[in-house]
Design a protein around this motif. Structure first.
Motif, PDB file in Angstrom:
ATOM      1  N   GLY A  34      31.568 -30.479 -38.391  1.00  0.00           N
ATOM      2  CA  GLY A  34      30.997 -29.970 -39.628  1.00  0.00           C
ATOM      3  C   GLY A  34      30.310 -28.627 -39.498  1.00  0.00           C
ATOM      4  O   GLY A  34      30.006 -27.981 -40.501  1.00  0.00           O
ATOM      5  N   THR A  35      30.044 -28.181 -38.261  1.00  0.00           N
ATOM      6  CA  THR A  35      29.399 -26.881 -38.064  1.00  0.00           C
ATOM      7  C   THR A  35      30.380 -25.768 -38.409  1.00  0.00           C
ATOM      8  O   THR A  35      31.518 -25.766 -37.954  1.00  0.00           O
ATOM      9  CB  THR A  35      28.932 -26.717 -36.602  1.00  0.00           C
ATOM     10  N   GLU A  36      29.908 -24.809 -39.220  1.00  0.00           N
ATOM     11  CA  GLU A  36      30.749 -23.679 -39.607  1.00  0.00           C
ATOM     12  C   GLU A  36      30.289 -22.430 -38.871  1.00  0.00           C
ATOM     13  O   GLU A  36      29.092 -22.171 -38.765  1.00  0.00           O
ATOM     14  CB  GLU A  36      30.680 -23.444 -41.115  1.00  0.00           C
ATOM     15  N   PHE A  37      31.264 -21.676 -38.355  1.00  0.00           N
ATOM     16  CA  PHE A  37      30.972 -20.459 -37.609  1.00  0.00           C
ATOM     17  C   PHE A  37      31.495 -19.236 -38.333  1.00  0.00           C
ATOM     18  O   PHE A  37      32.552 -19.271 -38.964  1.00  0.00           O
ATOM     19  CB  PHE A  37      31.634 -20.499 -36.220  1.00  0.00           C
ATOM     20  N   VAL A  38      30.761 -18.154 -38.203  1.00  0.00           N
ATOM     21  CA  VAL A  38      31.246 -16.836 -38.592  1.00  0.00           C
ATOM     22  C   VAL A  38      32.134 -16.398 -37.432  1.00  0.00           C
ATOM     23  O   VAL A  38      31.802 -16.613 -36.266  1.00  0.00           O
ATOM     24  CB  VAL A  38      30.074 -15.851 -38.787  1.00  0.00           C
ATOM     25  N   VAL A  39      33.286 -15.799 -37.749  1.00  0.00           N
ATOM     26  CA  VAL A  39      34.251 -15.466 -36.713  1.00  0.00           C
ATOM     27  C   VAL A  39      34.510 -13.961 -36.688  1.00  0.00           C
ATOM     28  O   VAL A  39      34.531 -13.307 -37.725  1.00  0.00           O
ATOM     29  CB  VAL A  39      35.581 -16.222 -36.952  1.00  0.00           C
ATOM     30  N   SER A  43      39.135 -11.985 -40.148  1.00  0.00           N
ATOM     31  CA  SER A  43      40.392 -12.538 -40.669  1.00  0.00           C
ATOM     32  C   SER A  43      40.704 -13.915 -40.080  1.00  0.00           C
ATOM     33  O   SER A  43      41.488 -14.674 -40.651  1.00  0.00           O
ATOM     34  CB  SER A  43      41.552 -11.594 -40.357  1.00  0.00           C
ATOM     35  N   ALA A  44      40.065 -14.285 -38.974  1.00  0.00           N
ATOM     36  CA  ALA A  44      40.305 -15.583 -38.341  1.00  0.00           C
ATOM     37  C   ALA A  44      39.371 -16.675 -38.858  1.00  0.00           C
ATOM     38  O   ALA A  44      39.494 -17.831 -38.471  1.00  0.00           O
ATOM     39  CB  ALA A  44      40.149 -15.456 -36.832  1.00  0.00           C
ATOM     40  N   GLY A  45      38.432 -16.348 -39.697  1.00  0.00           N
ATOM     41  CA  GLY A  45      37.438 -17.354 -40.087  1.00  0.00           C
ATOM     42  C   GLY A  45      37.079 -17.297 -41.543  1.00  0.00           C
ATOM     43  O   GLY A  45      37.725 -16.586 -42.299  1.00  0.00           O
ATOM     44  N   PRO A  46      36.070 -18.058 -41.910  1.00  0.00           N
ATOM     45  CA  PRO A  46      35.209 -18.866 -41.058  1.00  0.00           C
ATOM     46  C   PRO A  46      35.947 -20.101 -40.530  1.00  0.00           C
ATOM     47  O   PRO A  46      36.971 -20.498 -41.070  1.00  0.00           O
ATOM     48  CB  PRO A  46      34.055 -19.260 -41.984  1.00  0.00           C
ATOM     49  N   LEU A  47      35.397 -20.707 -39.463  1.00  0.00           N
ATOM     50  CA  LEU A  47      35.974 -21.905 -38.872  1.00  0.00           C
ATOM     51  C   LEU A  47      34.951 -23.028 -38.873  1.00  0.00           C
ATOM     52  O   LEU A  47      33.777 -22.807 -38.572  1.00  0.00           O
ATOM     53  CB  LEU A  47      36.430 -21.629 -37.430  1.00  0.00           C
ATOM     54  N   THR A  48      35.420 -24.238 -39.197  1.00  0.00           N
ATOM     55  CA  THR A  48      34.564 -25.422 -39.248  1.00  0.00           C
ATOM     56  C   THR A  48      35.045 -26.419 -38.200  1.00  0.00           C
ATOM     57  O   THR A  48      36.237 -26.745 -38.153  1.00  0.00           O
ATOM     58  CB  THR A  48      34.626 -26.076 -40.637  1.00  0.00           C
ATOM     59  N   ILE A  49      34.131 -26.896 -37.369  1.00  0.00           N
ATOM     60  CA  ILE A  49      34.506 -27.825 -36.297  1.00  0.00           C
ATOM     61  C   ILE A  49      34.947 -29.164 -36.879  1.00  0.00           C
ATOM     62  O   ILE A  49      34.245 -29.778 -37.686  1.00  0.00           O
ATOM     63  CB  ILE A  49      33.337 -28.040 -35.314  1.00  0.00           C
ATOM     64  N   ARG A  50      36.127 -29.594 -36.444  1.00  0.00           N
ATOM     65  CA  ARG A  50      36.661 -30.917 -36.760  1.00  0.00           C
ATOM     66  C   ARG A  50      36.344 -31.886 -35.623  1.00  0.00           C
ATOM     67  O   ARG A  50      35.970 -33.027 -35.849  1.00  0.00           O
ATOM     68  CB  ARG A  50      38.175 -30.834 -36.974  1.00  0.00           C
ATOM     69  N   SER A  51      36.488 -31.400 -34.369  1.00  0.00           N
ATOM     70  CA  SER A  51      36.226 -32.244 -33.205  1.00  0.00           C
ATOM     71  C   SER A  51      35.748 -31.382 -32.048  1.00  0.00           C
ATOM     72  O   SER A  51      36.075 -30.204 -31.956  1.00  0.00           O
ATOM     73  CB  SER A  51      37.496 -32.992 -32.797  1.00  0.00           C
TER      74      SER A  51
END
Length: 183
Positions: A34-39, A43-51
């Motif tokens: 559930g943690t979301e990162f600025v990338v 163009s590659a993000g943002p990304l949210t952790i699934r596992s």
């Protein structure tokens, strides 16, 4: 302000997981579902952790936005950041790289260089000190060798063991190596 906490490495498996180079001292707190990162690149993000799981000493992350190996390969080398407003201000035990880079490195009252980088290692961290001659010296970031970090006055104090600043000196090695070349 943003703080880099990881760099994405190569894909792992076919379901979009990636290896990451961990750049934080609290991976169990930073890398949770559930943690979301600025990338970077954006163009590659943002990304949210699934596992998030460990495979030996390597952290593997799966992201909700990354479904397969091809998508994972496309984000290779991307940097993951968190907003520093999320950080606890009560953590006085350590420093972040952005706080240390640029500080003068002093031995006693003599300036020997500037801090160029902080490398987080499993056992102890290393400071890279760039001398005025352009040499990079790796300094173990432990209390015995770096007893004082003074962010306000812009310096760190180093009490180096004998030879620390000569260990990366190529000119000293060349004079030793060249001694037997005349024979």
């Amino acid at each position: 302000m943003q703080l880099q906490v990881a760099r994405i490495g190569k894909p792992h498996g076919i379901r979009g997981e990636v290896t990451v180079q961990v750049l934080t001292d609290a991976p169990s707190e930073r890398f949770v579902a559930g943690t979301e990162f600025v990338v970077e690149p954006a163009s590659a993000g943002p990304l949210t952790i699934r596992s998030a799981r460990w495979n030996k000493d390597i952290l593997l992350l799966g992201f909700e936005e990354i479904a397969d190996r091809n998508a994972a390969e496309a984000i290779r080398g991307a940097k993951l950041f968190i907003e520093t407003e999320e950080l606890d201000d009560e953590d006085d035990e350590g420093w972040y790289e952005h706080e240390l880079v640029g500080l003068e490195a002093r031995v006693g009252s003599q300036v020997v260089g500037k801090v160029a980088a902080l490398t987080t290692m499993p056992v102890q961290d290393l400071l890279t000190v760039k001398t005025e001659e352009g040499k990079e010296i790796l300094v173990p970031f432990v209390d015995e060798i770096v007893p004082e970090v003074n962010i306000e006055d812009g310096f760190i104090l180093i009490t180096p063991p004998a030879g620390l600043f000569e260990i990366n000196d190529d000119t000293a090695e060349e004079s030793k190596d060249g001694a037997g070349d005349d024979a």
